[in-house]
Structure formats: C-alpha cells, structure tokens
Design an enzyme around this catalytic site. Structure first.
Site, PDB file in Angstrom:
ATOM      1  CB  ALA A 118       5.567   4.634 -12.311  1.00  0.00           C
ATOM      2  CE1 TYR A 149      -0.215   1.622 -17.952  1.00  0.00           C
ATOM      3  CE2 TYR A 149       0.127  -0.775 -18.190  1.00  0.00           C
ATOM      4  CZ  TYR A 149       0.112   0.411 -17.458  1.00  0.00           C
ATOM      5  OH  TYR A 149       0.801   0.415 -16.193  1.00  0.00           O
ATOM      6  NE  ARG A 190      -4.679  -2.400 -11.245  1.00  0.00           N
ATOM      7  CZ  ARG A 190      -3.726  -1.567 -10.972  1.00  0.00           C
ATOM      8  NH1 ARG A 190      -2.736  -1.950 -10.546  1.00  0.00           N
ATOM      9  NH2 ARG A 190      -3.911  -0.089 -11.179  1.00  0.00           N
TER      10      ARG A 190
END
Length: 317
Positions: A118, A149, A190
């Site tokens: 993923a 990241y 988020r």
C-alpha cells in the site's frame, strides 16, 4: 470453504483504518486472516467485532522486526499515514516503510507468497503534473518534514520492484489517494475527520491556506474493492496503479459541504499552509480501469453521510 483450501492472508497494519476494513472484506470472501499490528495508530476496537470469527487472528507485532509465519498472500499496509502521526517519530516512520518492507518481502520470498504494497499518492509530492499518472516521477522535498513518509514509501516501492526483478517475487503496488470512512482516527489531523469532528463539536473549522487547494476523496469501501481486485489481477500486472477518486474538490467547498450536512453553526477560520503541503491532488485512474475494471462508485455526499454518522456515534460514546 474447506479449511484445507482456505487461502491464508497476512495484513500488516490490520487494525488500522484501511486494514480493519480489508480484514472484514477478506473474511467475508472466505479467507483466513492474520491481522498484524503494533497498535501505534491501529486500534483493537477496529477489529473487536471480528474476534469471534474462527478464521481471524490478531498478533501484536512491529514489522521492523522479522516475522515468521506461513501465509499465501501479504497485504503490507503498516505505516502511520497522517502527518500528525508520521511526523511524531519520523525515524520510526522511515524504518517502518524501509525495514518493514524488507522484512515482509523476505517473508514473501521464503513462503512464495504474493505481496501487495500500500503505497501512497504522496510519492508524487507537490505535483507539477495534474492529474497524476503512474508514469509521473513526482516532485518531492527529500529533506522536508514530510519526507519520512514520502521518501519512505518511495523507497518501499524501489524495494518491491527490485525483489520482483532480482528474485521473481509476485508483487503488487497500489498508490492510495485520499481515503475516508468509518474507523478513521478522530485526531489524525486528516481533513475529512478534522472537518467532521469540528463541525459536530461546534468548533471552528480549520482550513490551512486559502482553501483553494484541492483533494480527491475515495470512500473506503471503494478502495478496498481496488485492493482485492489488484491482488487478484494476473501475475504480470505489478502496478504501480493509482487507486482513488478522480473527482476533485477544494478544501473550502468540502468544509461548506460538511457544515451543510451536519447542520453545524461552526465558522470557518484560516491558518497558514503547512510546509510542502500539496496544492493539487487528483489521480488519473485510467490504468486501474483498464487492468482491474475498477473505478469508485460511491459519490462524496453518500460517503460523507456514512462517515458523519460514524463520528456522531463515536462522539456520543
């Protein structure tokens, strides 16, 4: 399905937002599922309803440490995915993507398992090409706050394709664009969870920048269908493949939509844009449509309605 024929699947990060939905989907399809999570951002509550299923198992484990199990397929989802979480311990974030991928690829090589990574739309960085196709190499700051990241995921893709070329491993690489739905962490920072929780709580809705930056939001059920379709695709289709919703919306319009849907009296406030935050993000899903016959089906309003209901229940608990 006979237990002798039941495929055995390992899902790393299986107690997380995406992982828990994938566990649920594969159990429904008749798989035996091993959910591995170190519970850094994953939550036991996300999979508690699956515990009574005799074909489901949970293991607390950090994939930065080698794992020795016997499985047929591996979905490698382990990694904190929101800026708040992955920037809290950036070195560990990079280790999870790099060391974790090496360990899972080594496991896949040993047991001859098919393995899916993923990955993320963040490999494109703040893109110059719009919308983003899989052939675009990206525009990433390798030493910025988000690099742990972004570059960690880019390195993971490199490792996957080197194992494919060097060892003939069966690999799949999915580049996941913004996804939302139930079981998102309420404090993950988020945008969808932020806006909904702020609106339901009557707090100011925080927009960073002028609110004209765009994102494209895919409901979690659609994304999980894409994961399964990718894993079931022919071995010669490795990806990378974009999985996301190509319908683009500005942050300002998203905030106003959520205010309307929650009937909230919250007001919108504006703050400075974070460093290296992408201005535009929209996937080109031509490849997913052509090779996987996949495209998202759930409109934003429908998905938001379900997500708002989830957070409403969560805040009342």
């Amino acid at each position: 399905m006979s237990d002798y024929l039941r495929p055995r699947v390992l899902i790393t990060g299986g107690a997380g937002f995406l992982g828990s939905h994938l566990c649920e989907k594969l159990l429904y399809m008749g798989y035996e599922v091993l959910c591995v999570d170190n519970f850094y951002t994953g939550r036991r509550d996300n999979v508690i309803h699956l515990m009574d299923n005799p074909h489901f198992e949970v293991m607390r484990h950090d994939i930065c440490i080698p794992l020795y199990v016997e499985v047929d397929q591996i979905y490698n989802l382990a990694c904190p995915a929101s800026p708040i979480h992955y920037q809290f311990d950036p070195v560990q974030t990079t280790k999870t993507s790099v060391h974790g991928s090496i360990n899972m690829l080594g496991l896949a090589k040993r047991v001859k398992a098919k393995i899916m990574q993923a990955s993320t739309s963040e490999v494109y960085g703040d893109p110059i090409e719009h919308p983003q196709t899989e052939d675009y190499w990206g525009h990433v700051n390798p030493i910025g706050l988000r690099a742990c990241y972004d570059e960690g995921k880019r390195c993971a893709e490199t490792l996957f394709f080197d194992y494919y070329r060097q060892h003939g491993l069966q690999i799949k690489v999915a580049r996941v664009f913004n996804t939302y739905g139930s079981r998102m962490h309420p404090n993950d920072g988020r945008v969808v969870s932020n806006f909904i929780v702020q609106a339901l709580s009557g707090e100011d809705i925080t927009i960073y920048g002028d609110g004209l930056q765009t994102r494209s939001f895919c409901y979690v059920d659609d994304l999980i269908q894409g994961f399964v379709a990718l894993m079931q695709s022919p071995d010669d289709f490795t990806g990378p493949v974009n999985l996301g919703n190509p319908t683009e919306i500005t942050m300002r319009d998203l905030a106003e939509l959520i205010l309307s849907m929650t009937d909230s009296s919250s007001r919108i406030v504006y703050k400075s844009l974070p460093v290296d935050d992408p201005i535009q993000r929209r996937p080109d899903i031509t490849r997913a449509n052509a090779f996987l016959s996949w495209k998202p089906e759930i409109p934003l309003e429908n998905g938001l309605e379900k997500t708002i209901a989830y957070f409403s229940d969560l805040l009342k608990a």
